[in-house]
Design a protein around this motif. Sequence first.
Motif, PDB file in Angstrom:
ATOM      1  N   SER B 229      -6.843  11.259  -2.144  1.00  0.00           N
ATOM      2  CA  SER B 229      -6.541  10.184  -1.208  1.00  0.00           C
ATOM      3  C   SER B 229      -7.683   9.191  -1.155  1.00  0.00           C
ATOM      4  O   SER B 229      -7.478   7.980  -1.140  1.00  0.00           O
ATOM      5  CB  SER B 229      -6.299  10.748   0.192  1.00  0.00           C
ATOM      6  N   PHE B 230      -8.893   9.727  -1.146  1.00  0.00           N
ATOM      7  CA  PHE B 230     -10.065   8.851  -1.074  1.00  0.00           C
ATOM      8  C   PHE B 230     -10.156   7.964  -2.315  1.00  0.00           C
ATOM      9  O   PHE B 230     -10.294   6.745  -2.216  1.00  0.00           O
ATOM     10  CB  PHE B 230     -11.335   9.702  -0.936  1.00  0.00           C
ATOM     11  N   ASP B 232      -7.826   7.206  -4.361  1.00  0.00           N
ATOM     12  CA  ASP B 232      -6.678   6.303  -4.375  1.00  0.00           C
ATOM     13  C   ASP B 232      -6.959   5.076  -3.517  1.00  0.00           C
ATOM     14  O   ASP B 232      -6.735   3.940  -3.931  1.00  0.00           O
ATOM     15  CB  ASP B 232      -5.437   7.049  -3.853  1.00  0.00           C
ATOM     16  N   ALA B 233      -7.479   5.306  -2.317  1.00  0.00           N
ATOM     17  CA  ALA B 233      -7.706   4.189  -1.393  1.00  0.00           C
ATOM     18  C   ALA B 233      -8.852   3.304  -1.848  1.00  0.00           C
ATOM     19  O   ALA B 233      -8.785   2.081  -1.764  1.00  0.00           O
ATOM     20  CB  ALA B 233      -7.988   4.728   0.002  1.00  0.00           C
ATOM     21  N   ARG B 234      -9.913   3.936  -2.339  1.00  0.00           N
ATOM     22  CA  ARG B 234     -11.115   3.161  -2.625  1.00  0.00           C
ATOM     23  C   ARG B 234     -11.153   2.604  -4.037  1.00  0.00           C
ATOM     24  O   ARG B 234     -11.796   1.598  -4.286  1.00  0.00           O
ATOM     25  CB  ARG B 234     -12.357   4.023  -2.367  1.00  0.00           C
ATOM     26  N   THR B 237      -6.400   1.440  -5.481  1.00  0.00           N
ATOM     27  CA  THR B 237      -5.737   0.320  -4.828  1.00  0.00           C
ATOM     28  C   THR B 237      -6.265  -1.006  -5.350  1.00  0.00           C
ATOM     29  O   THR B 237      -5.513  -1.943  -5.581  1.00  0.00           O
ATOM     30  CB  THR B 237      -5.928   0.413  -3.312  1.00  0.00           C
ATOM     31  N   SER B 238      -7.580  -1.077  -5.572  1.00  0.00           N
ATOM     32  CA  SER B 238      -8.131  -2.351  -6.019  1.00  0.00           C
ATOM     33  C   SER B 238      -8.185  -2.441  -7.548  1.00  0.00           C
ATOM     34  O   SER B 238      -8.456  -3.501  -8.086  1.00  0.00           O
ATOM     35  CB  SER B 238      -9.516  -2.554  -5.415  1.00  0.00           C
ATOM     36  N   PRO B 240      -5.523  -1.553 -10.095  1.00  0.00           N
ATOM     37  CA  PRO B 240      -4.221  -0.994 -10.468  1.00  0.00           C
ATOM     38  C   PRO B 240      -4.131  -0.629 -11.948  1.00  0.00           C
ATOM     39  O   PRO B 240      -3.217   0.093 -12.343  1.00  0.00           O
ATOM     40  CB  PRO B 240      -3.237  -2.110 -10.116  1.00  0.00           C
ATOM     41  N   ASN B 343       0.457   8.011  -5.642  1.00  0.00           N
ATOM     42  CA  ASN B 343       0.128   7.523  -4.299  1.00  0.00           C
ATOM     43  C   ASN B 343      -0.318   8.706  -3.446  1.00  0.00           C
ATOM     44  O   ASN B 343      -0.075   9.864  -3.806  1.00  0.00           O
ATOM     45  CB  ASN B 343       1.301   6.761  -3.664  1.00  0.00           C
TER      46      ASN B 343
END
Lengths: 391, 429
Positions: B229-230, B232-234, B237-238, B240, B343
């Motif tokens: 999750s970490f 993925d978010a950090r 997401t930025s 792709p 995701n």
Amino acid sequence: MKKSSKVLAVGMVAALGLAACGSDDDGGDETETTEAAGEETESTEAMEEETESTEAMEDEGEEAATTEAAEGDESGETASGDICEVTDVGGVDDKGFNQIAFEGAQQAAADLGVEAKVLESASDADYATNIQSFIEQDCALIVTVGFLLGDATAEAATNNPDQQFAIIDFGYEEPLDNVLTLNFSMAEPSFVAGYLAAGMTETGTVATYGGINIPPVTVFMDGFVKGVEYYNTEKGTDVTALGWDGSDGTFAGNFENLDDGKNIASSFADEGADVIFPVAGPVGLGSSAYAAENEGIRIIGVDSDLVESNSSESQVYLTSVLKKIDEAVIAAANQVIGEGTPGGEYLGTLENEGTGLAPYHEQEGDVPDELKTEVEDLIAALIAGDVTVDG
Amino acid sequence: MSEGIGLKNTGHGPGTDAYLGMVDSVTRTPDEIKRSRNLGIAYLIGAVITVAVFVQGTGGTATFNLDNDASFGIGAIPLAWICAVSLAVLGGVQISRGTANFQSALLGVAAVLFIFTLMAWAAAGQSFSLTGTLHDALKASTPLVFGALGGILCERSGIINIAIEGFLLAGAFTSAVVGSVTNLWIGMIAAMIVSSLLALLLAWLAIRFLVDQVIVGFAINFFVLGLTSFVDARVLTSNPEYNGVPTLAEWKIPLLSDIPIIGPVLFEQTIYVYLGLALVALVTWALFSTKWGLQTRAVGEHPKAAGTLGVNVLRRRYVNLAVAGAITGFGGSWWTADVGRFNENITNGRGFIALAVVLVGRHHPVGALCAALLFGFSDALALKFSFLSTSIPSEFLELAPFLVTLIVVASVGRGHRVPAALGQPYEQQ
């Protein structure tokens, strides 16, 4: 004696309100850790709205506690300075509403000859800090993006009555004088999308589904299905709309899992649907993946123009139902900085182009000219009030 | 290495003992009589539900679509009466004198009849695609099959595997990231390696440090969820470009996919379905017909005996866990192949369902396949029901597959014996 008991009551209410705020902050932090990552904006956006009403009530309590501070508000005064955006945890490059909002801020800043600044929030704890640091700078308007910042914005606004704010997707039960709320009426563009889908289907079946069964989601689905029904009455056709029967329908149960979106699209296709309108944030990308693998399925995007934000599967999109957050931010900047009118409520509609349909892009050639004209006429009729979503 | 003759006599694994016990119906134990009576009561409850709900339905013909525009219709109310009477009779016979050797077969027939009645009730006056539902059911069960096979290999070796969810999630994440940089096939292999390493971590902590296996499993689940999750978010997401893999299309097997009904259900799937089914057969054969399988089951049942007879218990456990991790990790890459990206928490608890599938399937690969199919079918059917205008709320339909799993675990899980040495640390002399 009576008076003193009243004062006591007010005091207790205020204390409760403050306590509610305190505990709410804790709750927020917990959500943050579990949600920490996905932060697909559309999803948080929709979920934010879910709890909106309860949160708004808590804000009321907070306000009661701080009315005295708010009284010092000098509303007519115009600040001069920059447009400053505080993002939610999605960050400014999220391809979602933080980014769109900042694009709007940049556009507005260019128009007004000021600067656009942004502070990204890494966690819930950053909201108040980021807002405070903008208050200390020369900001004419602080734009806070999304429901998560509702409490922090309200608190900062009551403590700093001279600072102007605008918040996206949030409605306060008792409006604050220096906060402009930016919301959107999505039933009408969804209605038009339903009409378009009914006009485009070759199988006579179209479909929609949502993330979770909550009003901010079902308003899209309801508008869509009513648009299909309107097409049927106008044309004497018998197009079926699956996924929403007016009170219940098909939901992925979340806003994250793309495989749910793919399964739902596949299952809809089994039943003959060839135009699908997912109202489920990133889950809808799963349906796009299905359409990319299988000929003859069209997808209608939601919130932003998905042809641009999901360009690798751009061929599957018939159009997108747009929620133009950038337009709203520009309108907010023009109102607050340009005209010097603080606060109020902005509602994005078809008429002020705060909502709308995206261009057909790659499917431009597939849509008959006649249908294009009808869609344009329908939008005009909705704006004029000749046609309403509820018939 | 000496092949213990004593070991061979253990024959079938722990899971099959229960089946064998039922064969001899002449001398029924009190426990069997009780179980037989409970089944009869279940039939009667089914009959009552049928009369109370399905017979009261809106009525009309329910149309089930097959492939190639073929379809068949069933009158919902007549079917409901047939079902109610059959279940009532069956229940009466089951309680009074038992159904002897036909018990399982009759249960299967009754279940199918009941499900058809349910479907006809929901689709009365409407229609839905039956082949589509079965196709989706098989698809939805695939990641569960891989997860459950991994779980079976672990638990047969005597190590509790609560971490199936973590292995699946790690596999999904790794295949998405590595697949984006290279291609999906290399992503699959990377997923197998990473989950295999996680399984070895589980084995190492459990075997070397004798840490409670349930706690290690949970720790791995949370570690993988938090880390993926970490990142993925950090990062994803930025960027792709690290999270986008072309999806894997279905592969129609020539000729076989032309068979009516069975073709579109079984042979128009992705390779994951074919490999999953093949792996079920392979693991079944390996567990019950090879030296390795015998040793593995011995290690899970009575490691001391196996060790005395020269089996290297700890090495067997390490190797089996590595293999189990690889299988589960491959199952995790199913999500990447399906939707082409990762995701946060994409597996969404499927690993825990796989754990239930291991129990319902009585630690047997074929049993696990059946349990996974049951879950997949509930999932696919609940989705179809949401399209039809039924009175069932959508929130209930969303949890229906989990409810079915819960009921089945509660009813089938009883009386099932897990490997005897499961979760017990073993110290090699």
